[in-house]
Design a protein around this motif. Structure first.
Motif, PDB file in Angstrom:
ATOM      1  N   THR A   1      -8.544   2.729   2.462  1.00  0.00           N
ATOM      2  CA  THR A   1      -8.418   2.732   3.922  1.00  0.00           C
ATOM      3  C   THR A   1      -9.479   3.642   4.533  1.00  0.00           C
TER       4      THR A   1
ATOM      5  N   TYR B   1       0.150   3.039  17.032  1.00  0.00           N
ATOM      6  CA  TYR B   1       0.048   2.560  15.649  1.00  0.00           C
ATOM      7  C   TYR B   1      -1.426   2.447  15.290  1.00  0.00           C
ATOM      8  N   ILE B   2      -1.784   2.875  14.073  1.00  0.00           N
ATOM      9  CA  ILE B   2      -3.167   2.751  13.605  1.00  0.00           C
ATOM     10  C   ILE B   2      -3.196   1.631  12.568  1.00  0.00           C
TER      11      ILE B   2
ATOM     12  N   GLY C   1      -0.690   7.511  15.617  1.00  0.00           N
ATOM     13  CA  GLY C   1      -0.159   6.523  14.683  1.00  0.00           C
ATOM     14  C   GLY C   1       1.243   6.891  14.220  1.00  0.00           C
TER      15      GLY C   1
ATOM     16  N   CYS D   1      -4.427  -0.459   9.589  1.00  0.00           N
ATOM     17  CA  CYS D   1      -5.315  -0.309   8.429  1.00  0.00           C
ATOM     18  C   CYS D   1      -5.840  -1.662   8.003  1.00  0.00           C
TER      19      CYS D   1
ATOM     20  N   TRP E   1       0.888  -1.179   0.000  1.00  0.00           N
ATOM     21  CA  TRP E   1       0.000   0.000   0.000  1.00  0.00           C
ATOM     22  C   TRP E   1       0.917   1.218   0.000  1.00  0.00           C
TER      23      TRP E   1
ATOM     24  N   GLU F   1       5.951  -0.987   8.154  1.00  0.00           N
ATOM     25  CA  GLU F   1       5.548   0.307   7.583  1.00  0.00           C
ATOM     26  C   GLU F   1       6.757   1.233   7.529  1.00  0.00           C
TER      27      GLU F   1
ATOM     28  N   TYR G   1      -0.082  11.423   2.443  1.00  0.00           N
ATOM     29  CA  TYR G   1      -0.918  12.233   3.330  1.00  0.00           C
ATOM     30  C   TYR G   1      -0.360  13.649   3.325  1.00  0.00           C
TER      31      TYR G   1
HETATM   32  N1  SME Z   1      -0.600   2.737   9.908  1.00  0.00           N
HETATM   33  C1  SME Z   1      -0.668   4.175   9.811  1.00  0.00           C
HETATM   34  C2  SME Z   1      -2.039   4.624   9.404  1.00  0.00           C
HETATM   35  C3  SME Z   1      -2.210   4.793   7.949  1.00  0.00           C
HETATM   36  S1  SME Z   1      -2.449   3.327   7.126  1.00  0.00           S
HETATM   37  O1  SME Z   1      -1.159   2.574   7.203  1.00  0.00           O
HETATM   38  C4  SME Z   1      -2.846   3.555   5.539  1.00  0.00           C
HETATM   39  C5  SME Z   1      -0.265   4.799  11.119  1.00  0.00           C
HETATM   40  O2  SME Z   1      -0.074   4.114  12.123  1.00  0.00           O
HETATM   41  O3  SME Z   1      -0.151   6.018  11.151  1.00  0.00           O
END
Ligand code: SME
Length: 151
Positions: free
Chosen positions: A64, A97-98, A74, A100, A41, A107, A45
């Protein structure tokens, strides 16, 4: 495809006279996601400094829910504040961490600077553990410089 070949293609997309900045950013996301097997992916942003939020501008890969991310939240939100590259070899090891998708294992987020200001970032998710090296950082810094020049 090798990073050097991809750099030529990124430069060519960025310097094209036709198409909006958003279209070019989408084309760059698609190029990277298609040609680097561990880039599952790829998205950009962009920051709204007044609201202190990040907004998904362009991406390639699964859609997402996280199209708006507050600064500080995140991996992306942390990079909005730190102005530094953030390489996460294993997302399970991160508290802030967010997620997805449950398929994402690692990442990398590289801030995008224009005139010295952190105005956004490129974010890559991978389904592999620990795939990113210094070469990815260098390559993605190059990509961000090209994108900054077209904004
Ligand atoms: N994992 C990211 C959020 C965005 S998604 O990966 C598309 C984060 O922790 O900021």
């Amino acid at each position: 495809m090798a990073f050097e070949d991809l750099k030529i293609q990124v430069s060519s997309i960025a310097s094209n006279n036709e198409g909006s900045a958003k279209d070019k950013m989408t084309a760059i996301c698609e190029l990277l996601q298609e040609h680097i097997d561990y880039y599952d992916w790829v998205g950009f942003y962009m920051a709204n400094h007044e609201a202190r939020t990040l907004h998904l501008e362009a991406f390639a890969g699964e859609p997402t829910d996280h199209t708006v991310i507050p600064f500080g939240k995140g991996i992306c939100g942390q990079v909005a504040e730190s102005n530094e590259n953030f390489v996460v070899p294993d997302v399970k090891a991160q508290d802030n961490y967010i997620a997805c998708s449950i398929t994402v294992k690692s990442e990398i987020v590289i801030p995008l600077f224009k005139d010295g200001k952190n105005i956004g970032q490129i974010d890559i998710d991978s389904h592999k553990i620990d795939p990113f090296t210094k070469e990815d950082e260098d390559f993605l810094e190059f990509v961000n410089e090209k994108v900054a020049a077209l904004l």
